[in-house]
Design an enzyme around this catalytic site. Structure first.
Site, PDB file in Angstrom:
ATOM      1  N   ASP A 177       0.100  -7.574   1.854  1.00 14.97           N
ATOM      2  CA  ASP A 177       0.469  -6.155   1.780  1.00 14.97           C
ATOM      3  C   ASP A 177       1.978  -5.955   1.757  1.00 14.97           C
ATOM      4  O   ASP A 177       2.523  -5.114   2.478  1.00 14.97           O
ATOM      5  CB  ASP A 177      -0.159  -5.385   2.948  1.00 14.97           C
ATOM      6  N   SER A 208       4.902   2.815   7.818  1.00 18.88           N
ATOM      7  CA  SER A 208       4.486   1.650   7.027  1.00 18.88           C
ATOM      8  C   SER A 208       5.625   1.154   6.152  1.00 18.88           C
ATOM      9  O   SER A 208       6.254   1.928   5.419  1.00 18.88           O
ATOM     10  CB  SER A 208       3.287   2.013   6.150  1.00 18.88           C
ATOM     11  N   HIS A 225       0.823  -1.217   0.000  1.00 14.39           N
ATOM     12  CA  HIS A 225       0.000   0.000   0.000  1.00 14.39           C
ATOM     13  C   HIS A 225       0.856   1.265   0.000  1.00 14.39           C
ATOM     14  O   HIS A 225       0.362   2.347  -0.335  1.00 14.39           O
ATOM     15  CB  HIS A 225      -0.985   0.002   1.184  1.00 14.39           C
TER      16      HIS A 225
END
Length: 354
Positions: free
Chosen positions: A108, A191, A78
């Site tokens: 992911d 992230s 993402h």
């Protein structure tokens, strides 16, 4: 006179050393050493949104990542999804172009190939099995657009994430069953960055924040390192992941008309209905049955309802996907179904994804 001056200098030096900040516990020493070794392997990942409109629309966005080999980096899918002109910024501040080598939407994860430089350092994966709650963890990333920010906390929990209502369904990250929770300060820019144990091994890849970001209640969530390592090995060797898959779209029973469920003898909303089945999939080969729909897409008959995977009851579509993802190509998986008013058992054989 010279001896007096010498003694005074020695005393001043001793006083300065005594007042200097020092690492006083074994944990501080270990933590500092791990951070110093790990920082050069971590990068800031950024790119330009492919659909950039208006003033400021071309501002770079992104997250974090880390070198696991001399020319390749792990980050979140993402983080790079929908970005162009990707680049990574190293610990020394130098930017280098990067491109997506492979992706694993199911957990992911994305692998980036970096051009023009070799990693100043790499990180290796450690086991994420049987981790003790309360162990110390280091998180390194790029929160608030700042590079190489380090936070420290404990492993707060290992387990599934409770489903959040009113969030659009997506296949990104749906095959992650359990995640690692930490109270180490975590923001969106973390992230893709590593969660590291005090032996300097990556035990997780940061993926999201639950609770209000920048708030006291926020918790960082990481994808377990064993799952990421397996994915990276599959992508490097086969070009695609080798986790189990069903090959069918699923619908939660809670989204269906209770009257329709009762008409086929279902009195519980636990489970997931098979809607559409993909060709050349384990579901197709096992003879699973999808739902009937009219030309307008309205449901006319129920498909098979999955009640359990290898004898373990499932609550919803997410649990079905996560349970099946635990298997590998060649494994056999037993499904307990509700079909036309009765329970039946069907065995799936896992095959490579198309």
């Amino acid at each position: 006179m010279r001896s007096v001056v010498g003694v005074a200098l020695i005393l001043l030096l001793a006083l300065a050393l005594a007042q200097a900040p020092r690492l006083t516990t074994p944990e501080e020493v270990a933590r500092s050493a791990v951070i110093q070794r790990s920082l050069p392997a971590v990068v800031k990942v950024e790119g330009i949104p492919e659909e950039s409109f208006g003033p400021g629309g071309s501002e770079p966005v992104g997250g974090s990542g880390f070198f696991y080999s001399p020319t390749r980096i792990v980050t979140n899918y993402h983080v790079v999804q929908g970005l162009k002109d990707l680049r990574v910024i190293l610990y020394d501040g130098q930017p280098y172009p990067a491109q997506v080598f492979a992706v694993d939407r199911g957990i992911d994860i994305a692998i980036l190939a970096v051009q023009g430089v070799r990693a100043p350092a790499t990180l290796s994966f450690g086991s994420s099995q049987n981790l003790p709650i309360g162990m110390g963890v280091v998180v390194i990333g790029s929160p608030f657009l700042q590079r190489h920010v380090v936070t420290y906390g404990i492993l707060s929990k290992v387990g599934p994430v409770e489903l959040v209502q009113d969030v659009p369904q997506t296949d990104v990250g749906t095959e992650v069953g359990e995640v690692l929770f930490t109270d180490a300060r975590t923001e969106e820019g973390n992230s893709g960055g590593p969660m590291i144990n005090l032996q300097g091994q990556v035990i997780g890849v940061m993926s999201m924040v639950v609770g209000p970001p920048s708030g006291l209640a926020g918790l960082g969530l990481a994808i377990p390192g064993d799952l990421v390592r397996q994915s990276v090995q599959d992508l490097e060797r086969f070009g695609r992941v080798q986790r189990g898959w069903l090959g069918a779209t699923l619908v939660d029973l809670t989204d269906l008309d209770p009257i329709l469920l009762r008409s086929v003898g279902l009195i519980s909303s636990q489970g997931a209905m098979i809607d559409q089945i993909e060709p050349s999939s384990p579901a197709r080969s096992a003879g699973l049955r999808g739902a009937g729909r009219n030309p307008n897409g309205k449901l006319t008959s129920l498909g098979d309802v999955i009640l359990a995977v290898n004898g373990k009851a499932v609550k919803n579509r997410a649990e079905v996907i996560q349970q099946i993802a635990r298997f590998r190509v060649g494994d056999k998986v037993r499904l307990t179904l509700w079909r036309q008013g009765r329970r039946v058992e069907v065995t799936l054989t896992m095959v490579a994804r198309s």
